[in-house]
Enzyme design. Structure first.
Site, PDB file in Angstrom:
ATOM      1  N   SER A 210       7.882  22.170  42.179  1.00 39.69           N
ATOM      2  CA  SER A 210       8.581  21.146  42.972  1.00 39.69           C
ATOM      3  C   SER A 210       8.443  19.800  42.276  1.00 39.69           C
ATOM      4  CB  SER A 210       8.005  21.111  44.389  1.00 39.69           C
ATOM      5  OG  SER A 210       8.783  20.277  45.212  1.00 39.69           O
ATOM      6  N   ASN A 211       8.674  18.720  42.971  1.00 38.26           N
ATOM      7  CA  ASN A 211       8.526  17.388  42.385  1.00 38.26           C
ATOM      8  C   ASN A 211       8.001  16.428  43.447  1.00 38.26           C
ATOM      9  OD1 ASN A 211      10.870  16.165  43.801  1.00 38.26           O
ATOM     10  ND2 ASN A 211      11.975  17.721  42.639  1.00 38.26           N
ATOM     11  N   ARG A 212       7.855  15.177  43.092  1.00 37.69           N
ATOM     12  CA  ARG A 212       7.128  14.239  43.957  1.00 37.69           C
ATOM     13  C   ARG A 212       8.013  13.535  44.978  1.00 37.69           C
ATOM     14  NH1 ARG A 212       4.613  10.292  40.257  1.00 37.69           N
ATOM     15  NH2 ARG A 212       3.705   9.462  42.168  1.00 37.69           N
ATOM     16  N   ALA A 278      15.921  15.052  45.154  1.00 37.02           N
ATOM     17  CA  ALA A 278      15.492  15.301  43.771  1.00 37.02           C
ATOM     18  C   ALA A 278      15.600  16.808  43.565  1.00 37.02           C
ATOM     19  CB  ALA A 278      14.066  14.815  43.576  1.00 37.02           C
TER      20      ALA A 278
END
Ligand SMILES: Cc1cc2nc3c(=O)[nH]c(=O)nc-3n(C[C@H](O)[C@H](O)[C@H](O)COP(=O)(O)O)c2cc1C
Length: 406
Positions: A210-212, A278
């Protein structure tokens, strides 16, 4: 400026134990910039002191006695005339019945009868009372006449009984109040699709890449679009943020699921698409259907590019005559403007909102953002550090401009 800023909200409170929660509501509205005046019924004043409301609003609190006081000629019909919204929260079965029948035997019911502004009612009553035919008929009558309702919800009441009748939590009520204030705004009748959060690409049933992204910016945009009167579909990856009110929220995990939902919602006549999510650029080639055991080792996770959602929408756009505003976000760690300009052109966007994710005070996870707006004609508008709500209002203003321009 938030939709609540400078708005005159009349808050009617009635004789329910849930009235203590209305103090929190009055405080939240005041902190959001609204001028909150409170009208208490005699029964409400038996549960909490007017001083509690006065302390959080810094404004007048009207009680039953005031109807017959020196200001009676002003109060009689004046309160309901000067307001942008009359919110009755909590509202008893008794007050709902009186308003449905046009009774005007106390300051609150007179005000409701004389009000020129929209009325929003948040009922609160013990299990069984809300579903009794008398109350159900009164609620139906008021709904038919255009009175707005928020709740009640299912759950446990103060009496210990459970059922439908629980007062909606103030945090959620705030969403309904914003919706009531904004429903005739410039985007009335327009559909806006907003995306938020960071996608999850599974490696096995437990692990994912995943991402932030926190989802805060996308959620703020969805709320700003509701404030402007739009019918909003929020397509979101998991964020942990409270589910917003008065919009269709679709939860998705992966980039592929996001693509399918965005395409579907956009094809259903959307006027605007604002992609703040995102979305993963890569996804694992192989997903194990069993949890990979530590002892077996992970080896290498091979990745393949995901399909670009905005590129797909760019291809579809000639078949989507309603779609007037396609806005993308560019989160970059280097060559911010150069990369954002390239994205704007390649994906045929109407606007790209670019932010530098290496800044410690803005972007992922935090409450503020510093963005640059890039337009197809080459104009660049570099905005100062703002709250994500302010950025959201700015972006939605641009969407309004694109959607309404002849
Ligand atoms: C402890 C207590 C709690 C009550 N809670 C509620 C309630 O949650 N909802 C409701 O409709 N009535 C409730 N009532 C009854 C109302 O207070 C009563 O019907 C009163 O006449 C309402 O007056 P008002 O609508 O002018 O405020 C409660 C009464 C008591 C004594």
């Amino acid at each position: 400026m938030s939709i609540l800023s400078g708005k005159n909200i009349l808050l009617g409170v009635t004789g329910s134990i849930a009235v203590y929660k209305a103090i929190d509501l009055a405080s939240r509205l005041t902190q959001a910039g609204a001028n909150v005046e409170v009208i208490m019924t005699s029964a409400a004043a038996k549960f909490v002191s007017p001083l509690a409301f006065k302390s959080v609003t810094g404004k007048g609190v009207y009680k039953e006695e005031d109807l017959w006081g020196g200001e009676a000629h002003v109060l009689h019909v004046g309160l309901g005339h000067g307001a942008d919204l009359l919110v009755i929260a909590p509202c008893t079965a008794n007050t709902i019945a009186k308003i449905a029948y046009g009774l005007a035997d106390n300051l609150l019911t007179i005000t409701a009868l004389a009000a020129q502004c929209p009325i929003l009612i948040a009922p609160a009553m013990d299990a069984g009372m809300y579903e009794k035919p008398a109350t159900a008929a009164n609620v139906a009558t008021l709904m038919e006449r255009g009175v707005l309702f928020a709740g009640p919800e299912d759950g446990r009441m103060a009496s210990g009984l459970a059922g439908k009748g629980r007062f909606m939590e103030p945090s959620k009520l705030m969403g309904h109040i914003r919706h009531a204030l904004g429903m005739n705004g410039p985007l009335k009748g327009k559909k806006i699709v907003v995306t938020a959060g960071g996608s999850r690409e599974a490696i096995d049933p437990v692990r994912y890449i995943s991402n932030r992204s926190s989802g805060k910016q996308g959620y703020a945009i969805a709320q700003a679009a509701v404030d402007a009167g739009a019918a909003v579909t929020l397509i979101t990856h998991p964020t942990g943020l409270p589910e917003p009110e008065n919009m269709l929220v679709i939860q998705v995990d992966t980039a592929a699921e996001m693509l399918a939902e965005v395409e579907k919602a956009t094809r259903e006549g959307a006027h605007g698409l604002i992609m703040a999510a995102a979305v993963a650029d890569f996804t694992p080639v192989n997903v194990s259907d069993q949890k990979i055991k530590k002892r077996d080792g992970f080896g290498q996770v091979q990745l393949t590019p995901t399909e670009d959602i905005l590129a797909r929408i760019a291809l579809l756009r000639p078949t989507l005559p309603n779609l007037k505003a396609v806005i993308g976000f560019a989160a970059e760690s280097q060559n911010l403007l150069e990369n954002a300009r390239e994205k704007l052109a390649r994906k045929k966007l109407d606007l790209v909102v670019a932010n530098d994710i290496t800044a410690s005070d803005a972007g992922f996870g935090v409450d503020d953002n510093r963005v640059n707006l890039l337009f197809p004609d080459g104009i660049l508008d570099s905005l100062p550090l703002m709250s994500k709500e302010q950025v959201a209002e700015t972006v939605v203003q641009q969407a309004i401009h694109l959607i309404l321009k002849k």
